[in-house]
Design a protein around this motif. Structure first.
Motif, PDB file in Angstrom:
ATOM      1  N   LEU A  31       0.742  -1.125  -0.015  1.00  0.00           N
ATOM      2  CA  LEU A  31      -0.066  -0.032   0.127  1.00  0.00           C
ATOM      3  C   LEU A  31       1.022   1.172   0.095  1.00  0.00           C
ATOM      4  CD1 LEU A  31      -3.015  -1.110   2.384  1.00  0.00           C
ATOM      5  CD2 LEU A  31      -2.899  -0.780  -0.117  1.00  0.00           C
ATOM      6  N   PHE A  32       1.844   1.364   0.718  1.00  0.00           N
ATOM      7  CA  PHE A  32       2.754   2.424   0.916  1.00  0.00           C
ATOM      8  C   PHE A  32       3.604   2.790  -0.651  1.00  0.00           C
ATOM      9  CE2 PHE A  32       7.232   3.865   1.344  1.00  0.00           C
ATOM     10  CZ  PHE A  32       6.806   5.235   1.761  1.00  0.00           C
ATOM     11  N   VAL A  34       2.277   1.653  -3.417  1.00  0.00           N
ATOM     12  CA  VAL A  34       1.280   2.109  -4.580  1.00  0.00           C
ATOM     13  C   VAL A  34       0.916   3.567  -4.252  1.00  0.00           C
ATOM     14  CG1 VAL A  34      -1.160   1.645  -5.111  1.00  0.00           C
ATOM     15  CG2 VAL A  34       0.382  -0.421  -5.033  1.00  0.00           C
ATOM     16  N   LEU A  35       0.623   3.997  -3.148  1.00  0.00           N
ATOM     17  CA  LEU A  35       0.143   5.375  -2.611  1.00  0.00           C
ATOM     18  C   LEU A  35       1.352   6.221  -3.141  1.00  0.00           C
ATOM     19  CD1 LEU A  35      -1.602   5.069   0.697  1.00  0.00           C
ATOM     20  CD2 LEU A  35      -2.633   5.641  -1.569  1.00  0.00           C
ATOM     21  N   SER A  36       2.536   5.793  -2.928  1.00  0.00           N
ATOM     22  CA  SER A  36       3.991   6.885  -3.008  1.00  0.00           C
ATOM     23  C   SER A  36       3.926   6.934  -4.515  1.00  0.00           C
ATOM     24  CB  SER A  36       5.401   6.044  -2.880  1.00  0.00           C
ATOM     25  OG  SER A  36       4.972   6.107  -1.264  1.00  0.00           O
ATOM     26  N   SER A  38       1.441   6.557  -6.939  1.00  0.00           N
ATOM     27  CA  SER A  38       0.342   7.256  -7.493  1.00  0.00           C
ATOM     28  C   SER A  38       0.363   8.849  -7.198  1.00  0.00           C
ATOM     29  CB  SER A  38      -0.724   6.602  -6.822  1.00  0.00           C
ATOM     30  OG  SER A  38      -0.962   6.728  -5.656  1.00  0.00           O
ATOM     31  N   SER A  39       0.831   9.010  -5.963  1.00  0.00           N
ATOM     32  CA  SER A  39       1.033  10.496  -5.769  1.00  0.00           C
ATOM     33  C   SER A  39       2.153  11.160  -6.431  1.00  0.00           C
ATOM     34  CB  SER A  39       1.083  10.786  -4.212  1.00  0.00           C
ATOM     35  OG  SER A  39       2.283  10.266  -3.817  1.00  0.00           O
TER      36      SER A  39
END
Length: 124
Positions: A31-32, A34-36, A38-39
């Protein structure tokens, strides 16, 4: 105990709790990441200007140099209109028509002569 041998401890089997921790750790890391990503990568697409044909730009855009850009769609439409609007113009020239008529008459008379000569040769 001997000098060259070492005593090894027996390892205990892993409990369900450590398996759960590993599972949570790997899910959290996924999750970390993917979020990194995508942001970091999505920010570029988030702030794009909303430009469209016929709309006024929200800010002034200045090109580094001038260039000629062809509007392909409009150019093709205008070409199509020009093709359909232009009609063919035929000019009737009586002198040229008379020459063509005379040449055809000469060819027909030569053809008739050849046919007559070939008929005479066949009959002989």
């Amino acid at each position: 105990m001997s000098l060259f041998r070492r005593d090894y401890r027996q390892t205990r089997p892993k409990s369900k709790r450590s398996h759960l921790k590993n599972r949570l750790y790997s899910t959290g890391m996924f999750l970390f990441v993917v979020l990194s990503l995508s942001s970091g990568l999505g920010y570029r697409f988030y702030n794009q200007p909303k430009l469209d044909v016929g709309k006024i730009a929200p800010q002034t855009l200045t090109a580094p140099s001038s260039a000629n850009v062809e509007d392909v769609k409009t150019t093709e439409e205008r070409r199509r209109e020009a093709r359909s609007g232009a009609s063919a113009v035929w000019v009737d020239d009586p002198v040229i028509n008379e020459q063509i008529h005379q040449n055809l008459q000469q060819l027909f008379t030569k053809g008739n002569q050849i046919r007559e000569n070939s008929a005479i040769l066949i009959l002989k």
